[in-house]
Each structure stands twice: as C-alpha cells, then as structure tokens.
Motif scaffolding. Structure first.
Motif: not given
Length: 233
Positions: A44, A59, A62-63
């Motif tokens: 990233d 997590f 960003k995810k």
C-alpha cells in the motif's frame, strides 16, 4: 543458484514465508551455494509515512472490514505464525508506509546484510511494535545490524535508493507479480505465497538438480566430439 524474493515488511505472510523458506534451505546440502536477493514491493504505497495506524484501524478504514472480522483474520494469521516460529503481536504492530524501510534494505544489500535486515525489520514491525517508517527507529536497526549510523541516515534522508526500489516494483509488475511473498528460483521457476517448508524444499531441490545438470542430452549415443583431452569418433 540464485533466489529472488519480492516482499514487503508490512506483509505477515512474507515473514512466515521467509521462515519456512529458510527452514527448508538450512537442511539442504547445497545451502551454501544459494544466493538470495531480496526485492522491494509495496502493498500500500498510498499510506502516509507520518501517520501510523493500528492493524485493526487499517482493516476497518482501508479495507472496509468490520472489527470482528478483522480480529478473526488477525487471529488466524497469528496462529499460522506460531507454526513458523513467529510471535505476531498485531495489537502492537503499526501499519505505515514502508518505502523508508525498503531504503534500509537496499543499504543492507550493499553491505551483504539484506537477510539480517529483513529479519530485523519483520521483528521490529510484527513483534516489537516499532514504527518502521520512522527514520530514528530505522537508524537504530541499522546500528544493531552493523551498519554505520551516518551512512544509514544519509540513505534514509536522501533519494539514494529510490531508483532501485522503484525498479524492483516495476520488475514485479513486468513479471505479473501482484502479491507477496513471491520467490523466483534461478529465473526459471516461481513459488508464490507462504508455502510450507516441504514445498520450498522440493522446489529448491528440483531447481538445483537442473542447475547442476542444465542440459538433457537427446541423442541416443554419443557422437563424434572433442574435449580437452582430444577427439574421438
């Protein structure tokens, strides 16, 4: 025999893969004939080098994973790590841009210490909760690995290794490498992911066997030829 390994300090499977690979290599009789080159890869590159995040925060933000799902994933990876002899402390790990860490790896490569530095960075990030994007932390790791403080500071505060890092990343793209760890054996075979030690051992043995005897003779019988002792028909 040369092994090229694309890896990122922030990747837990790269740490597991490294340990499994080294465990396999250590048991092979030709281990001292293997040259290992670590290659840079960034999972990233958009991360801010000045704003570390916790693993859970990363997590979630960003995810887009719910906290419970992120916690379950982290627990599974931590369990895998135990099998490879790694104590993952994800509650302490700081997610950060790893470009500066890759500079230190390339400096270590210059001194023939890339594997030692790779291990030091993984341990600092995943076990000790150090900020591997912080220049002072990286200089401390350099010193512990036997690299001069002033040289490390120059490398980390300049563009000295930017080209090499970007070349590694571009080479990965050119070869279709989109995930790490990724092991290239003698430029011919590849092993992707954190494979068990047995898989690495089989791949290394096969590659070494072909390296030691690179040509398969397709002729039925030896034809007329010459060698250093003369010619024969």
């Amino acid at each position: 025999m040369k092994i090229e390994i694309w890896s990122d300090v922030m990747c837990p499977f790269c740490y597991i893969g490294k340990n499994n690979f080294e465990q396999a290599l250590e048991k092979l009789p030709f281990k001292n004939e293997v040259e290992i080159e670590w290659k840079s890869f960034q999972l990233d590159p958009t991360l801010d080098a000045s704003k570390p995040q916790s693993t859970i925060e990363y997590f979630k933000e960003k995810k887009g994973f719910p906290a419970e799902q992120a916690s379950q994933m982290i627990a599974q990876v931590a369990q895998m790590g135990k099998g490879a002899g790694i104590d993952f402390n994800f509650e302490k790990a700081l997610v950060i841009n790893t470009f500066a860490a890759h500079k230190l790896l390339h400096l270590a490569k210059k001194h023939g210490k890339s594997s030692e530095m790779e291990e030091a960075l993984f341990k600092a990030h995943f076990t000790d909760g150090k900020n591997v994007g912080d220049v002072e932390e990286l200089i401390s790791l350099a010193e512990k690995t036997g690299i001069d403080n002033d040289e490390a500071r120059r490398a980390l505060t300049s563009d000295e290794f930017n080209y090499e890092i970007n070349q590694d990343i571009q080479e990965a793209k050119n070869n279709g490498i989109s995930s790490v760890p990724f092991f290239v054996l003698n430029g011919k075979y590849a092993v992707s992911g954190a494979q068990p030690a047995e898989v690495f051992a089989d791949a290394l043995q096969q590659t070494y066997k072909e390296t030691a005897s690179p040509f398969k003779d397709l002729s039925q019988n030896g034809g007329a030829s010459c060698d250093t002792d003369g010619c024969s028909i």
